[in-house]
Design a protein around this motif. Structure first.
Motif, PDB file in Angstrom:
ATOM      1  N   GLY A 152      39.484 -14.666 -40.807  1.00  0.00           N
ATOM      2  CA  GLY A 152      40.625 -14.180 -40.046  1.00  0.00           C
ATOM      3  C   GLY A 152      41.397 -15.307 -39.401  1.00  0.00           C
ATOM      4  N   ASP A 153      42.510 -14.945 -38.757  1.00  0.00           N
ATOM      5  CA  ASP A 153      43.385 -15.962 -38.161  1.00  0.00           C
ATOM      6  C   ASP A 153      43.339 -15.981 -36.640  1.00  0.00           C
ATOM      7  OD1 ASP A 153      44.766 -13.434 -37.963  1.00  0.00           O
ATOM      8  OD2 ASP A 153      46.604 -14.564 -37.534  1.00  0.00           O
ATOM      9  N   SER A 154      42.505 -15.134 -36.033  1.00  0.00           N
ATOM     10  CA  SER A 154      42.463 -15.058 -34.571  1.00  0.00           C
ATOM     11  C   SER A 154      41.142 -15.592 -34.026  1.00  0.00           C
ATOM     12  CB  SER A 154      42.652 -13.608 -34.109  1.00  0.00           C
ATOM     13  OG  SER A 154      42.401 -13.494 -32.719  1.00  0.00           O
ATOM     14  N   PRO A 155      41.178 -16.698 -33.283  1.00  0.00           N
ATOM     15  CA  PRO A 155      39.946 -17.177 -32.649  1.00  0.00           C
ATOM     16  C   PRO A 155      39.385 -16.157 -31.667  1.00  0.00           C
ATOM     17  CG  PRO A 155      41.642 -18.878 -32.621  1.00  0.00           C
ATOM     18  CD  PRO A 155      42.316 -17.608 -33.042  1.00  0.00           C
ATOM     19  N   ARG A 156      40.280 -15.489 -30.913  1.00  0.00           N
ATOM     20  CA  ARG A 156      39.846 -14.569 -29.859  1.00  0.00           C
ATOM     21  C   ARG A 156      39.216 -13.296 -30.417  1.00  0.00           C
ATOM     22  NH1 ARG A 156      44.631 -13.203 -27.577  1.00  0.00           N
ATOM     23  NH2 ARG A 156      44.648 -11.233 -28.704  1.00  0.00           N
ATOM     24  N   ASP A 157      39.707 -12.821 -31.553  1.00  0.00           N
ATOM     25  CA  ASP A 157      39.219 -11.555 -32.105  1.00  0.00           C
ATOM     26  C   ASP A 157      38.287 -11.757 -33.298  1.00  0.00           C
ATOM     27  OD1 ASP A 157      40.720 -10.069 -30.248  1.00  0.00           O
ATOM     28  OD2 ASP A 157      42.502 -10.205 -31.512  1.00  0.00           O
ATOM     29  N   ASP A 158      38.785 -12.404 -34.355  1.00  0.00           N
ATOM     30  CA  ASP A 158      38.013 -12.530 -35.592  1.00  0.00           C
ATOM     31  C   ASP A 158      36.813 -13.456 -35.437  1.00  0.00           C
ATOM     32  OD1 ASP A 158      39.949 -10.911 -36.918  1.00  0.00           O
ATOM     33  OD2 ASP A 158      41.234 -12.671 -37.118  1.00  0.00           O
ATOM     34  N   VAL A 159      37.055 -14.629 -34.882  1.00  0.00           N
ATOM     35  CA  VAL A 159      35.971 -15.611 -34.760  1.00  0.00           C
ATOM     36  C   VAL A 159      34.920 -15.144 -33.760  1.00  0.00           C
ATOM     37  CG1 VAL A 159      35.390 -17.972 -34.090  1.00  0.00           C
ATOM     38  CG2 VAL A 159      37.431 -17.530 -35.478  1.00  0.00           C
ATOM     39  N   VAL A 160      35.362 -14.626 -32.622  1.00  0.00           N
ATOM     40  CA  VAL A 160      34.397 -14.162 -31.617  1.00  0.00           C
ATOM     41  C   VAL A 160      33.561 -13.006 -32.166  1.00  0.00           C
ATOM     42  CG1 VAL A 160      34.128 -13.079 -29.357  1.00  0.00           C
ATOM     43  CG2 VAL A 160      35.738 -14.971 -29.647  1.00  0.00           C
ATOM     44  N   ALA A 161      34.204 -12.046 -32.829  1.00  0.00           N
ATOM     45  CA  ALA A 161      33.456 -10.921 -33.403  1.00  0.00           C
ATOM     46  C   ALA A 161      32.431 -11.418 -34.413  1.00  0.00           C
ATOM     47  CB  ALA A 161      34.412  -9.935 -34.066  1.00  0.00           C
ATOM     48  N   GLY A 162      32.861 -12.328 -35.291  1.00  0.00           N
ATOM     49  CA  GLY A 162      31.947 -12.856 -36.297  1.00  0.00           C
ATOM     50  C   GLY A 162      30.800 -13.634 -35.687  1.00  0.00           C
ATOM     51  N   ASN A 163      31.108 -14.493 -34.731  1.00  0.00           N
ATOM     52  CA  ASN A 163      30.051 -15.283 -34.093  1.00  0.00           C
ATOM     53  C   ASN A 163      29.064 -14.398 -33.339  1.00  0.00           C
ATOM     54  OD1 ASN A 163      30.945 -17.745 -35.046  1.00  0.00           O
ATOM     55  ND2 ASN A 163      32.177 -18.212 -33.238  1.00  0.00           N
ATOM     56  N   ARG A 164      29.572 -13.369 -32.664  1.00  0.00           N
ATOM     57  CA  ARG A 164      28.670 -12.474 -31.934  1.00  0.00           C
ATOM     58  C   ARG A 164      27.763 -11.691 -32.878  1.00  0.00           C
ATOM     59  NH1 ARG A 164      32.807  -9.989 -27.286  1.00  0.00           N
ATOM     60  NH2 ARG A 164      32.877 -11.889 -25.998  1.00  0.00           N
ATOM     61  N   ALA A 165      28.255 -11.423 -34.096  1.00  0.00           N
ATOM     62  CA  ALA A 165      27.448 -10.698 -35.080  1.00  0.00           C
ATOM     63  C   ALA A 165      26.496 -11.620 -35.827  1.00  0.00           C
ATOM     64  CB  ALA A 165      28.364  -9.983 -36.072  1.00  0.00           C
ATOM     65  N   GLY A 166      26.673 -12.925 -35.662  1.00  0.00           N
ATOM     66  CA  GLY A 166      25.831 -13.883 -36.373  1.00  0.00           C
ATOM     67  C   GLY A 166      26.342 -14.226 -37.755  1.00  0.00           C
ATOM     68  N   ALA A 167      27.581 -13.812 -38.078  1.00  0.00           N
ATOM     69  CA  ALA A 167      28.159 -14.063 -39.398  1.00  0.00           C
ATOM     70  C   ALA A 167      28.698 -15.490 -39.492  1.00  0.00           C
ATOM     71  CB  ALA A 167      29.288 -13.068 -39.668  1.00  0.00           C
ATOM     72  N   VAL A 168      28.978 -15.920 -40.712  1.00  0.00           N
ATOM     73  CA  VAL A 168      29.697 -17.170 -40.927  1.00  0.00           C
ATOM     74  C   VAL A 168      31.176 -16.885 -40.667  1.00  0.00           C
ATOM     75  CG1 VAL A 168      30.435 -18.858 -42.651  1.00  0.00           C
ATOM     76  CG2 VAL A 168      28.054 -18.110 -42.579  1.00  0.00           C
ATOM     77  N   THR A 169      31.823 -17.712 -39.869  1.00  0.00           N
ATOM     78  CA  THR A 169      33.214 -17.465 -39.496  1.00  0.00           C
ATOM     79  C   THR A 169      34.140 -18.502 -40.113  1.00  0.00           C
ATOM     80  OG1 THR A 169      32.744 -18.622 -37.406  1.00  0.00           O
ATOM     81  CG2 THR A 169      32.740 -16.222 -37.363  1.00  0.00           C
ATOM     82  N   VAL A 170      35.241 -17.997 -40.693  1.00  0.00           N
ATOM     83  CA  VAL A 170      36.241 -18.848 -41.330  1.00  0.00           C
ATOM     84  C   VAL A 170      37.586 -18.543 -40.682  1.00  0.00           C
ATOM     85  CG1 VAL A 170      37.343 -19.524 -43.490  1.00  0.00           C
ATOM     86  CG2 VAL A 170      34.949 -18.785 -43.495  1.00  0.00           C
ATOM     87  N   LEU A 171      38.189 -19.547 -40.071  1.00  0.00           N
ATOM     88  CA  LEU A 171      39.452 -19.377 -39.359  1.00  0.00           C
ATOM     89  C   LEU A 171      40.604 -19.939 -40.172  1.00  0.00           C
ATOM     90  CD1 LEU A 171      40.972 -18.630 -36.693  1.00  0.00           C
ATOM     91  CD2 LEU A 171      40.542 -20.996 -35.961  1.00  0.00           C
ATOM     92  N   LEU A 172      41.624 -19.105 -40.400  1.00  0.00           N
ATOM     93  CA  LEU A 172      42.853 -19.551 -41.054  1.00  0.00           C
ATOM     94  C   LEU A 172      43.812 -20.039 -39.980  1.00  0.00           C
ATOM     95  CD1 LEU A 172      41.542 -17.766 -43.279  1.00  0.00           C
ATOM     96  CD2 LEU A 172      43.847 -17.063 -43.924  1.00  0.00           C
ATOM     97  N   ARG A 173      44.260 -21.296 -40.116  1.00  0.00           N
ATOM     98  CA  ARG A 173      45.174 -21.862 -39.135  1.00  0.00           C
ATOM     99  C   ARG A 173      46.351 -22.530 -39.820  1.00  0.00           C
ATOM    100  NH1 ARG A 173      45.194 -19.837 -34.469  1.00  0.00           N
ATOM    101  NH2 ARG A 173      46.206 -21.691 -33.672  1.00  0.00           N
ATOM    102  N   ASP A 174      47.523 -22.427 -39.182  1.00  0.00           N
ATOM    103  CA  ASP A 174      48.713 -23.121 -39.652  1.00  0.00           C
ATOM    104  C   ASP A 174      48.478 -24.624 -39.495  1.00  0.00           C
ATOM    105  OD1 ASP A 174      51.185 -24.336 -39.976  1.00  0.00           O
ATOM    106  OD2 ASP A 174      52.281 -22.689 -39.035  1.00  0.00           O
ATOM    107  N   PRO A 175      48.593 -25.412 -40.577  1.00  0.00           N
ATOM    108  CA  PRO A 175      48.319 -26.850 -40.472  1.00  0.00           C
ATOM    109  C   PRO A 175      49.270 -27.583 -39.537  1.00  0.00           C
ATOM    110  CG  PRO A 175      49.306 -26.321 -42.596  1.00  0.00           C
ATOM    111  CD  PRO A 175      48.953 -25.014 -41.943  1.00  0.00           C
ATOM    112  N   ASP A 176      50.416 -26.966 -39.221  1.00  0.00           N
ATOM    113  CA  ASP A 176      51.377 -27.609 -38.328  1.00  0.00           C
ATOM    114  C   ASP A 176      51.164 -27.238 -36.865  1.00  0.00           C
ATOM    115  OD1 ASP A 176      52.690 -28.829 -40.477  1.00  0.00           O
ATOM    116  OD2 ASP A 176      53.870 -27.018 -40.851  1.00  0.00           O
TER     117      ASP A 176
END
Length: 234
Positions: A161-185
């Motif tokens: 997902g592209d949201s650190p606050r929602d996608d990454v936190v949810a994944g980390n809390r579940a113990g999943a591997v988290t992949v963040l999409l970010r604008d390179p600029d």
């Protein structure tokens, strides 16, 4: 292109039995005007989490605010555009029997519109939104629910997902591997450890490359057997 960032706690290649995708900003270019949504719903610009802020309203105000949120989301449907790499990553996962799910805080109408008008492959299953599951990101419960449907552990999922606050936190809390999409600029630093992903990539094509290189993707049907059909090294 962003340089892939590995989280120091990922010290070995994790086995992944399924991939969960966010929708807005990940599978599609998000056209939702969140500032306008807050204005119409009568919320403060400081209310970063709109859904949480709505829960604090009295029943009458909440109904009116939800109507405003719904209006803004409907307006965004006509501007929905599929992001680059969506078809390719989904086709490859499908070819190797890796299930894929959709997890969004958006409404069901947006999910249905995406499947009917934008996405030409078999639909994501499950496709959870705020109307079809009682809890939403950043809660880990939707990911645990998806894992249970697939007969795997939440730690055997990847959350993209592209949201650190929602996608990454949810994944980390579940113990999943988290992949963040970010604008390179766009310069970005995690606000706290929970918002730190295992990997940071510039798009879905790179996300697939990272999962293939750094994890072992194995269909759930082979969970207790060999990984002969895994994507690793394919």
């Amino acid at each position: 292109m962003l340089k892939t960032v590995l989280k120091t706690s990922l010290t070995r290649r994790r086995i992944i039995h399924g991939v969960v995708f966010d929708m807005d900003g990940t599978l599609i270019t998000s056209a939702i005007d969140f500032s306008e949504m807050r204005r119409r719903a009568g919320l403060s610009p400081s209310d970063a989490d709109i859904l949480t802020a709505l829960q604090r309203l009295d029943p009458k105000a909440k109904v009116a605010a939800m109507r405003a949120v719904h209006e803004v989301e409907l307006e965004a449907l006509t501007k929905m555009v599929l992001k680059e790499g969506v078809v390719e990553i989904c086709q490859e996962l499908d070819n190797f029997g890796i299930p894929r799910a959709l997890l969004t805080r958006n409404m069901k109408e947006s999910v249905d519109h995406f499947h009917v008008h934008q996405f030409r492959l078999p639909p994501f299953y499950p496709a959870l939104c705020r109307e079809t599951f009682p809890e939403h990101k950043p809660s880990p419960e939707p990911l645990r629910h998806i894992a249970a449907l697939w007969g795997v552990d939440a730690a055997e999922l990847a959350m993209v997902g592209d949201s650190p606050r929602d996608d990454v936190v949810a994944g980390n809390r579940a113990g999943a591997v988290t992949v963040l999409l970010r604008d390179p600029d766009t310069e970005w630093r995690p606000l706290d450890p929970e918002q730190t992903p295992h990997f940071t990539v510039s798009g879905l094509t790179e996300a697939l490359e990272v999962l293939r290189r750094e994890c072992v993707l194995v269909p759930p049907r082979e969970r207790k057997g060999s990984a002969q059909c895994s994507l690793a090294g394919a």
